[in-house]
Scaffold this active site. Sequence first.
Site, PDB file in Angstrom:
ATOM      1  N   ARG A  87       0.794  -1.227   0.000  1.00 25.60           N
ATOM      2  CA  ARG A  87       0.000   0.000   0.000  1.00 25.60           C
ATOM      3  C   ARG A  87       0.832   1.286   0.000  1.00 25.60           C
ATOM      4  NH1 ARG A  87      -3.089  -3.897   1.484  1.00 25.60           N
ATOM      5  NH2 ARG A  87      -1.175  -4.539   2.459  1.00 25.60           N
ATOM      6  N   THR A  88       1.819   1.350   0.869  1.00 29.48           N
ATOM      7  CA  THR A  88       2.554   2.618   0.962  1.00 29.48           C
ATOM      8  C   THR A  88       3.262   2.913  -0.350  1.00 29.48           C
ATOM      9  OG1 THR A  88       2.842   2.212   3.312  1.00 29.48           O
ATOM     10  CG2 THR A  88       4.207   3.933   2.341  1.00 29.48           C
ATOM     11  N   LYS A  90      25.992  -3.703  -3.165  1.00 27.00           N
ATOM     12  CA  LYS A  90      27.452  -3.678  -3.360  1.00 27.00           C
ATOM     13  C   LYS A  90      28.169  -3.030  -2.180  1.00 27.00           C
ATOM     14  CE  LYS A  90      26.932  -2.828  -8.331  1.00 27.00           C
ATOM     15  NZ  LYS A  90      27.138  -1.762  -9.342  1.00 27.00           N
ATOM     16  N   ARG A 144      11.507   3.817   2.605  1.00 33.99           N
ATOM     17  CA  ARG A 144      11.223   2.899   3.720  1.00 33.99           C
ATOM     18  C   ARG A 144      12.487   2.115   4.017  1.00 33.99           C
ATOM     19  NH1 ARG A 144       6.047  -1.015   4.214  1.00 33.99           N
ATOM     20  NH2 ARG A 144       5.189   0.986   4.840  1.00 33.99           N
ATOM     21  N   HIS A 151       5.745   6.069  11.175  1.00 30.30           N
ATOM     22  CA  HIS A 151       5.164   5.902   9.837  1.00 30.30           C
ATOM     23  C   HIS A 151       4.209   7.080   9.614  1.00 30.30           C
ATOM     24  CE1 HIS A 151       3.719   4.208   6.221  1.00 30.30           C
ATOM     25  NE2 HIS A 151       3.483   2.972   6.598  1.00 30.30           N
TER      26      HIS A 151
END
Length: 309
Positions: free
Chosen positions: A51-52, A80, A101, A129
């Site tokens: 969703r986000t 890397k 995120r 959040h």
Amino acid sequence: MRHLIEPEDFSLEEIEELVDTGLKMYADPKAYNKACENKILASLFFEPSTRTKFSFDSAMMRLGGNVIGFSDADTSSAKKGESLADTIRVMGYYADLIVMRHPKEGAPKLASQYSSIPVVNAGDGGHQHPTQTLTDLITIKKYKGTISGHTVAFCGDLKYGRTVHSLIRTLARFGTKKFMLVSPEELKLPSTLKRQLVDKYGVELVEVPYIEDVIDSIDILYMTRIQKERFFNEADYLKLKNSFKLTREKLKTAKSDMIVMHPLPRVNEIAYDVDDDPRAVYFEQSEMGVYVRMALIAKLLEVGPYVRS
Ligand code: NCD
């Protein structure tokens, strides 16, 4: 330049304005479909999301903008060994806004210190959040008419649930004076957060072990999933994973205008037969996330309704 790392980065007036702008965008999305022409959003997801991530992508596209990014950090140079600071520095050449995120608490804050463009925290570990909070607030305003003045119960993983941590603080800032907290002993709200709520906002916290203890007296039930990925061992998770479940039966004594919210994903804490109950608004909540994120993007990029005169 503004970032959104935690809800306190915006004043209450700014938050309410974002919610109201989001509601306007929901009512007439086409009116804003050129606001972000020639703008690019970098969507950097170092942790899974449905969703986000996609509501931000959708929001940017509905504003006429473009999106670049990754949803699996293993496809980026992080694999890397590149530092977050270096990744973020170069993003400023490729995009106008970063949505990020990360599993590590504080990573978006660090990113904002190296960034030449606005950074939005789309969830950092078990910490915060803030854009889920905006999504939750627009849903509350849509269904209950106002942001404050409701009796709210939070149920589930209150220890690791970052959506709870951001929302409860924000509702306290908006003046909510009492919260019901429903969770097993092991997943209670962190004591530092409890202290902050009580000392700073004068909030009363009522802790109970079962949904049945509060269901008939509340206006909003905010359900959450057990945050499996934040547990240190499988055995602890297995012990708690079925500790509560909202069913149609348990809703029988709830108020007729109560709403059931959930940031989603649901695992097994809400029975499927609850979905048809008119009080279940969690899918609509996901929908509203697009519109409040449209408002947020417009604000941070100073376009559309937020253009500077
Ligand atoms: C939440 C999250 O990522 O914290 N999901 C979301 O953004 N809608 C809740 C969760 O994962 O349980």
